[in-house]
Design a protein around this motif. Structure first.
Motif, PDB file in Angstrom:
ATOM      1  N   TRP A  44       8.855  -2.944  -1.511  1.00  0.00           N
ATOM      2  CA  TRP A  44       8.239  -1.640  -1.755  1.00  0.00           C
ATOM      3  C   TRP A  44       8.374  -1.362  -3.254  1.00  0.00           C
ATOM      4  N   ASP A  92       0.870  -1.175   0.000  1.00  0.00           N
ATOM      5  CA  ASP A  92       0.000   0.000   0.000  1.00  0.00           C
ATOM      6  C   ASP A  92       0.906   1.223   0.000  1.00  0.00           C
ATOM      7  N   ARG A  93       1.123   1.784  -1.178  1.00  0.00           N
ATOM      8  CA  ARG A  93       2.066   2.896  -1.302  1.00  0.00           C
ATOM      9  C   ARG A  93       1.630   4.106  -0.494  1.00  0.00           C
ATOM     10  N   ALA A  94       0.320   4.368  -0.462  1.00  0.00           N
ATOM     11  CA  ALA A  94      -0.175   5.547   0.252  1.00  0.00           C
ATOM     12  C   ALA A  94       0.178   5.498   1.732  1.00  0.00           C
ATOM     13  N   LYS A  95       0.205   4.280   2.302  1.00  0.00           N
ATOM     14  CA  LYS A  95       0.528   4.113   3.716  1.00  0.00           C
ATOM     15  C   LYS A  95       1.988   3.724   3.939  1.00  0.00           C
ATOM     16  N   GLY A  96       2.746   3.565   2.843  1.00  0.00           N
ATOM     17  CA  GLY A  96       4.136   3.153   2.975  1.00  0.00           C
ATOM     18  C   GLY A  96       4.284   1.712   3.385  1.00  0.00           C
ATOM     19  N   ARG A  97       3.198   0.926   3.249  1.00  0.00           N
ATOM     20  CA  ARG A  97       3.221  -0.468   3.704  1.00  0.00           C
ATOM     21  C   ARG A  97       3.821  -1.365   2.629  1.00  0.00           C
ATOM     22  N   TRP A 131       7.718   1.716  10.617  1.00  0.00           N
ATOM     23  CA  TRP A 131       7.227   2.951  11.222  1.00  0.00           C
ATOM     24  C   TRP A 131       7.731   3.133  12.661  1.00  0.00           C
ATOM     25  N   ASN A 158       3.521  -0.076  15.286  1.00  0.00           N
ATOM     26  CA  ASN A 158       2.826  -0.776  14.206  1.00  0.00           C
ATOM     27  C   ASN A 158       2.540  -2.225  14.608  1.00  0.00           C
TER      28      ASN A 158
END
Length: 338
Positions: free
Chosen positions: A78, A54-59, A209, A186
């Motif tokens: 990533w 999930d790029r938006a969350k950096g996951r 995180w 996290n």
């Protein structure tokens, strides 16, 4: 500086002069394995993500795989963006890499913290390769476990002992972070690795995180730590998330857990009062003067002892009555043997 996109593989094996290469001979039981190109070309990967990125969350995404020497691995990836800057992903990747390397040097951490095998990047993404042994993310293990397995049936005291022993390992890993002034931030069932077997084996991961508390390097044992409100990053917040994870594994209804009108012994009909009280202390419904690894580990040990005594008292005690005396065959056999 963010590395430019390129076709040449950039493999980082000896970051900070530390190299990881653990031998093993175990294969994945999955026929949907395929080889990739670039950094991933030396691995046979499962056909689908365990966890999609999930790029938006950096996951990161997570793959199961097998290395060239037949060692099972978990690969966190990533993927690069098709266009635009990758500096944010690079920073997240580098941050977790540094945390894993830092924690690897902490005495006793290797048993409770996931081990890094290799790290690298290529034109398609950034990668961390973990050496989990037979472990997989707890989320995946829970999904795949059969209905009657111990990890899905916490109503039985014997199974709760296993769950608490695993949580004890997670608490030890969390304390390792906190002793260095690090927050996890996290902690959930994707941040725990386990094989789901008979032996306690939980390992902590998911440090993308994590955060260092500025100006804090170590804490002396017994020192009180600031808990802070749940919505803010703090050591107490980590223990709060640990408590939620424990409650879910023990099948505890969160509404009853947080309802102060419900007595501890009524939080869940399959839990002992000491277990419910510890969960409430972890989520800080009941406040402790001090909340840290030493306190939590001591309380988990007490719970395990109480549950073990309960199980022992329920074990059937079998008795054998033998007739001895004149004319008894056993008496004659004993006489002849002596």
């Amino acid at each position: 500086q963010t590395p430019a996109k390129q076709s040449k593989v950039e493999t980082v094996v000896g970051v900070d002069n530390i190299a990881y290469n653990i031998q093993g001979k175990v294969c994945l039981k999955n026929s949907k394995q395929r080889r990739r190109t670039g950094f991933l070309e030396e691995y046979r990967l499962d056909g689908a993500y365990l966890l999609k990125p999930d790029r938006a969350k950096g996951r990161p995404g997570i793959y199961e795989g097998i290395s060239s020497d037949e060692t099972p691995v978990l690969i966190k990836t990533w993927p690069r963006a098709d266009a635009g800057s990758d500096s944010d992903l690079f920073d997240i990747w580098r941050h977790e890499l540094r945390q894993l390397l830092r924690l690897a040097g902490y005495p006793g951490s290797s048993d409770f913290i996931a081990k890094l095998d290799k790290a690298g990047s290529d034109a398609k993404g950034f990668y961390l390769v973990l050496d989990p042994g037979q472990r997989r993310p707890l989320h995946t293990v829970l999904e795949r476990a059969v209905a009657g397995s111990w990890i899905r049936t916490p109503r039985l005291a014997q199974n709760r002992i296993r769950i608490w022993r695993n949580l004890e390992r997670t608490a030890a890993g969390l304390e390792t972070l906190h002793a260095q002034g690090l927050l996890h931030r996290n902690l959930d069932d994707w941040a725990i690795l386990t094989a789901g077997g008979e032996e306690a084996d939980f390992q902590l991961t998911g440090f993308e995180w994590s955060m260092r508390i500025v100006g804090i390097e170590t804490f002396g044992k017994g020192r009180q730590r600031n808990i802070g409100p749940h919505k803010e990053d703090s050591f107490g917040r980590d223990w709060f998330m640990f408590g939620l994870l424990a409650a879910r594994l023990l099948h505890v209804n969160e509404e009853r857990l947080f309802d102060i009108k419900v007595p501890s012994h009524d939080v869940a009909d399959h839990l002992g009062a000491s277990e419910a009280r510890l969960l409430r202390q972890l989520v800080q419904v009941e406040r402790l003067a001090r909340l840290d690894g030493d306190v939590v580990l001591g309380k988990i040990s007490d719970v395990i002892q109480l549950l073990s005594a309960e199980v022992a008292s329920r074990d059937p005690k079998l008795h054998v009555v033998l007739r001895l005396g004149p004319g008894a065959a056993l008496s004659e056999a004993i006489r002849l043997a002596s």
